[in-house]
Design a protein around this motif. Structure first.
Motif, PDB file in Angstrom:
ATOM      1  N   VAL B  49       0.844  -1.206   0.000  1.00  0.00           N
ATOM      2  CA  VAL B  49       0.000   0.000   0.000  1.00  0.00           C
ATOM      3  C   VAL B  49       0.875   1.250   0.000  1.00  0.00           C
ATOM      4  N   PHE B  50       1.923   1.226   0.832  1.00  0.00           N
ATOM      5  CA  PHE B  50       2.837   2.369   0.852  1.00  0.00           C
ATOM      6  C   PHE B  50       3.458   2.576  -0.532  1.00  0.00           C
ATOM      7  N   TYR B  51       3.819   1.471  -1.158  1.00  0.00           N
ATOM      8  CA  TYR B  51       4.443   1.557  -2.480  1.00  0.00           C
ATOM      9  C   TYR B  51       3.469   2.128  -3.506  1.00  0.00           C
ATOM     10  N   TYR B  52       2.256   1.578  -3.527  1.00  0.00           N
ATOM     11  CA  TYR B  52       1.272   2.051  -4.503  1.00  0.00           C
ATOM     12  C   TYR B  52       0.900   3.513  -4.286  1.00  0.00           C
ATOM     13  N   SER B  53       1.029   3.970  -3.029  1.00  0.00           N
ATOM     14  CA  SER B  53       0.609   5.342  -2.756  1.00  0.00           C
ATOM     15  C   SER B  53       1.485   6.335  -3.526  1.00  0.00           C
ATOM     16  N   LEU B  54       2.658   5.897  -3.953  1.00  0.00           N
ATOM     17  CA  LEU B  54       3.540   6.766  -4.718  1.00  0.00           C
ATOM     18  C   LEU B  54       3.399   6.515  -6.219  1.00  0.00           C
ATOM     19  N   GLN B  55       2.407   5.693  -6.576  1.00  0.00           N
ATOM     20  CA  GLN B  55       2.246   5.343  -7.979  1.00  0.00           C
ATOM     21  C   GLN B  55       0.906   5.835  -8.506  1.00  0.00           C
ATOM     22  N   GLU B  56       0.892   6.078  -9.779  1.00  0.00           N
ATOM     23  CA  GLU B  56      -0.381   6.189 -10.478  1.00  0.00           C
ATOM     24  C   GLU B  56      -0.716   4.766 -10.879  1.00  0.00           C
ATOM     25  N   TYR B  57      -1.789   4.206 -10.331  1.00  0.00           N
ATOM     26  CA  TYR B  57      -2.024   2.789 -10.602  1.00  0.00           C
ATOM     27  C   TYR B  57      -3.504   2.522 -10.721  1.00  0.00           C
ATOM     28  N   ASN B  58      -3.930   2.260 -11.911  1.00  0.00           N
ATOM     29  CA  ASN B  58      -5.330   1.976 -12.168  1.00  0.00           C
ATOM     30  C   ASN B  58      -5.428   0.927 -13.264  1.00  0.00           C
ATOM     31  N   PRO B  59      -5.809  -0.303 -12.900  1.00  0.00           N
ATOM     32  CA  PRO B  59      -5.815  -1.404 -13.871  1.00  0.00           C
ATOM     33  C   PRO B  59      -6.686  -1.122 -15.087  1.00  0.00           C
ATOM     34  N   LYS B  61      -6.901   1.806 -16.499  1.00  0.00           N
ATOM     35  CA  LYS B  61      -6.260   2.825 -17.352  1.00  0.00           C
ATOM     36  C   LYS B  61      -4.757   2.605 -17.355  1.00  0.00           C
ATOM     37  N   PRO B  62      -4.315   1.443 -17.888  1.00  0.00           N
ATOM     38  CA  PRO B  62      -2.910   1.052 -17.738  1.00  0.00           C
ATOM     39  C   PRO B  62      -1.939   2.029 -18.403  1.00  0.00           C
ATOM     40  N   TRP B  63      -2.401   2.788 -19.397  1.00  0.00           N
ATOM     41  CA  TRP B  63      -1.470   3.695 -20.084  1.00  0.00           C
ATOM     42  C   TRP B  63      -1.001   4.838 -19.186  1.00  0.00           C
ATOM     43  N   ARG B  64      -1.715   5.094 -18.087  1.00  0.00           N
ATOM     44  CA  ARG B  64      -1.300   6.196 -17.218  1.00  0.00           C
ATOM     45  C   ARG B  64      -0.479   5.720 -16.030  1.00  0.00           C
ATOM     46  N   ASN B  65      -0.357   4.387 -15.869  1.00  0.00           N
ATOM     47  CA  ASN B  65       0.340   3.875 -14.696  1.00  0.00           C
ATOM     48  C   ASN B  65       1.818   4.264 -14.696  1.00  0.00           C
ATOM     49  N   GLY B  66       2.347   4.485 -13.502  1.00  0.00           N
ATOM     50  CA  GLY B  66       3.764   4.827 -13.396  1.00  0.00           C
ATOM     51  C   GLY B  66       4.029   5.564 -12.105  1.00  0.00           C
ATOM     52  N   PHE B  67       5.291   5.919 -11.894  1.00  0.00           N
ATOM     53  CA  PHE B  67       5.668   6.588 -10.662  1.00  0.00           C
ATOM     54  C   PHE B  67       5.031   7.977 -10.602  1.00  0.00           C
ATOM     55  N   ALA B  68       4.460   8.305  -9.437  1.00  0.00           N
ATOM     56  CA  ALA B  68       3.752   9.576  -9.343  1.00  0.00           C
ATOM     57  C   ALA B  68       4.337  10.492  -8.276  1.00  0.00           C
ATOM     58  N   GLY B  69       5.335  10.013  -7.564  1.00  0.00           N
ATOM     59  CA  GLY B  69       5.887  10.841  -6.490  1.00  0.00           C
ATOM     60  C   GLY B  69       4.820  11.131  -5.451  1.00  0.00           C
ATOM     61  N   PHE B  70       4.758  12.383  -5.011  1.00  0.00           N
ATOM     62  CA  PHE B  70       3.795  12.719  -3.973  1.00  0.00           C
ATOM     63  C   PHE B  70       2.516  13.323  -4.554  1.00  0.00           C
ATOM     64  N   ASP B  71       2.315  13.137  -5.852  1.00  0.00           N
ATOM     65  CA  ASP B  71       1.139  13.714  -6.501  1.00  0.00           C
ATOM     66  C   ASP B  71      -0.159  13.314  -5.806  1.00  0.00           C
ATOM     67  N   ASN B  72      -0.266  12.003  -5.487  1.00  0.00           N
ATOM     68  CA  ASN B  72      -1.486  11.536  -4.832  1.00  0.00           C
ATOM     69  C   ASN B  72      -1.730  12.279  -3.533  1.00  0.00           C
ATOM     70  N   PHE B  73      -0.647  12.493  -2.782  1.00  0.00           N
ATOM     71  CA  PHE B  73      -0.802  13.136  -1.475  1.00  0.00           C
ATOM     72  C   PHE B  73      -1.148  14.614  -1.617  1.00  0.00           C
ATOM     73  N   THR B  74      -0.496  15.295  -2.571  1.00  0.00           N
ATOM     74  CA  THR B  74      -0.848  16.705  -2.762  1.00  0.00           C
ATOM     75  C   THR B  74      -2.308  16.812  -3.170  1.00  0.00           C
TER      76      THR B  74
END
Lengths: 298, 310
Positions: B49-59, B61-74
């Motif tokens: 969960v901690f790992y995914y929280s830093l990812q853009e991850y949506n099965p 919409k696989p084309w958008r998946n990837g490292f997101a940094g702190f985007d989710n948190f902001t």
């Protein structure tokens, strides 16, 4: 003899000298509140507790469309419908399997771990205890996605095994802490005496400690059973096949239908309640002694 | 095997040695099953969960998946009004539920701890909702709150309130309605734990207080309550965490509605992951929820001085 001394530590020993002449002030002892102060609030609370039970019984037993407040004439139509048409027979079978398997696994694993925590000092003990406590804060509901992926990896989606494992894992920490407290209440010297008599550690545990743990194990085991019987999210997530689903999922399906069949819902609810109510009636007494023996003290 | 053991002449010494030699590896063997299960099915998921929280991850919409940094948190803290709303509702839900459950549970435990005729039956009956599941509780209260055939109809028959009222679909009544439903099965939990702890209060203390002329209320204040302190702190904390995390009842009773009026943070997270498949964002929300929970629990234990003064 030993059994009684070790386990029934809770009730205060009978007064050494029963003094026959009780002065008037004694009547106002904590134990003896005026009767109305007991029966009045208890009665009010009982109404709150029992009306909902009566209500579901009413809907389950009276014919559909009836508005009578007395379930007479009694009909079993709703039960027949829900048991066969709505597959509650299958759900019941699955729920029993999950409940019993969780009970056995939780009790065995927690018993082993609890014994280690109670009787040994070892390097990672403190870290392990801390992990147990921390795991209490981990919301199982929020781990649904990673758990789903793990079970998918293990090819266990749609198998009851996934639910059994998940239920067991989340029951373990508390069960282990409780059981280790129960074991701590059994004097170590009893075990040592058995070793001297030629028992090995396992035999000593089985013959001397295990019988004394009965109330505690009953409390922990029934906890595991009731909890897994009742729990809903894991089954909802991991079991997609209707043949595999459990009773709470079936109830949810009945409830989320566009037009809720109230009679079927009530009958399904009764089927869901019966096993836990029986378990509860059986263990209620043990629960209180079990908890007071396993209470976490400081 | 059995014969060999029987033949061994001096049975004591080797057994002694075994009893004293085993403990070194034995405790690790004993905790191994529990430790492995918890590592695999709690620790690993938490870390992921901690790992995914830093990812853009949506099965979906696989084309958008990837490292997101702190985007989710902001996004959570700056652009997501639902996060704030659901967090506030969670806090309100937990405080109201735990407060009321403790109050009624304590009162109930004190009552059924008295000696009176019919005590065993009384205990069994008032504790019975404890064993009932969240889903079943919902089912029962759905029947009770039903606008056509629920209690409101019979109350209306008696001239109290109006016909056709559904407490669960009105934003002004849904909160108390859900609170009452959850109280129904939550109060016995406290009552059972407190009753268990009451068993260990020494009767001598009450007798001594009696001799000193202390009133029953004073006895409660100065003997019972201090004795129960640790049990109360621990059970309120466990229950608060449980009430925060548990979604069974609200999920099935109100589904978080009407219009999101009863959506707790975990319910919002569940919807984000299960319905919108936005696992990355749901994981970030989970991480935040976890931190909040841990922080509040630590503060609570500190402030209440758990285990102190004994």
């Amino acid at each position: 003899m030993i059994t009684k001394e070790a386990v029934v530590a809770a009730p205060a020993p009978a007064a050494a000298v029963p003094e026959p002449p009780r002065p008037a002030t004694k009547r106002r002892a904590w134990d003896e509140a005026p009767r109305w102060q007991i029966y009045l609030p208890l009665g009010v609370y009982l109404v709150f507790t029992l009306v909902p039970f009566y209500w579901i019984l009413l809907f389950a037993l009276r014919p559909a469309g009836s508005t009578s407040l007395v379930p007479w004439p009694v009909t079993s139509v709703h039960f027949e419908k829900v048991w066969t048409d709505r597959s509650f027979g299958t759900f019941f079978h699955n729920s029993v399997l999950v409940g019993v398997a969780t009970l056995i696994m939780t009790t065995l694993v927690a018993l082993a771990g609890g014994y280690a925590l109670a009787r040994f000092d070892f390097k990672v003990k403190r870290a392990f205890m801390l992990a147990l406590l921390c795991s209490q804060f981990v919301p199982g509901a929020l781990l649904l996605v990673p758990l789903f992926e793990i079970f998918a990896e293990l090819q266990m989606i749609n198998s009851l095994g996934s639910v059994i494992i998940a239920e067991t894992v989340f029951q373990l920490p508390l069960s282990m802490i409780l059981i280790s407290n129960f074991i701590k209440n059994v004097p170590y010297s009893l075990e040592e005496a058995a070793w001297v008599d030629g028992c090995n550690r396992f035999r000593a545990f089985r013959v001397v400690v295990l019988p004394l743990l009965r109330p505690g194990l009953i409390a922990v085991g029934s906890f595991a059973f009731v909890h897994s019987w009742n729990h809903f999210l894991f089954a909802l997530m991991f079991l997609n096949n209707q043949e595999k689903q459990t009773i709470p999922v079936g109830l949810n399906t009945l409830m989320s239908a566009d037009s809720v069949d109230l009679g079927a819902l009530a009958a399904g609810g009764i089927i869901a309640a019966v096993p836990v109510v029986i378990v509860f009636a059986f263990i209620q007494k043990w629960l209180i002694t079990g908890f007071s023996a396993g209470a976490v003290k400081g | 095997m059995a014969q060999a053991a029987a033949v061994a002449k001096p049975p004591r010494p080797p057994r002694r040695r075994r009893a004293s030699a085993t403990p070194r590896r034995l405790p690790y063997l004993l905790i191994a099953p529990a430790a492995l299960l918890m590592l695999g099915f709690i620790a690993y998921p938490v870390l992921s969960v901690f790992y995914y929280s830093l990812q853009e991850y949506n099965p979906t919409k696989p084309w958008r998946n990837g490292f997101a940094g702190f985007d989710n948190f902001t996004h959570i803290f700056t652009e997501d009004p639902l996060f704030r709303d659901t967090l506030v509702f969670s806090a309100k839900w937990v405080v109201v539920e735990v407060g009321l459950q403790l109050m009624f549970g304590l009162a109930l435990a004190l009552i059924v701890n008295q000696t009176f005729v019919g005590r065993a039956l009384g205990r069994a009956l008032v504790f019975s909702p404890w064993a009932v599941s969240g889903v079943l509780t919902s089912a029962i209260w759905v029947l009770l709150y039903n606008s056509q055939t629920g209690v409101t109809r019979y109350l209306a028959d008696m001239g109290i309130g109006d016909y056709g009222v559904s407490w669960l679909s009105d934003t002004s009544t849904v909160f108390p309605a859900a609170v009452v439903a959850d109280l129904w099965r939550g109060v016995p939990f406290f009552a059972i734990l407190i009753l268990a702890d009451l068993q260990s209060v020494s009767k001598d203390l009450y007798e001594a207080a009696e001799v000193d002329g202390a009133s029953r209320f004073k006895q409660f204040l100065h003997i019972t309550l201090p004795h129960l302190k640790d049990a109360i702190i621990l059970s309120t904390l466990l229950r608060a965490v449980w009430e925060f995390n548990n979604v069974d009842l609200l999920y099935t009773l109100t589904g978080g509605g009407p219009a999101g009026a009863t959506t707790t943070l975990p319910l919002y997270i569940a919807n984000t992951s299960v319905e919108s498949h936005d696992f990355g964002y749901a994981s970030a929300l989970t991480t935040v929820a976890f931190v909040i929970l841990l922080f509040c629990s630590t503060v609570y234990l500190r402030l209440s001085k758990f285990g102190g003064e004994k």
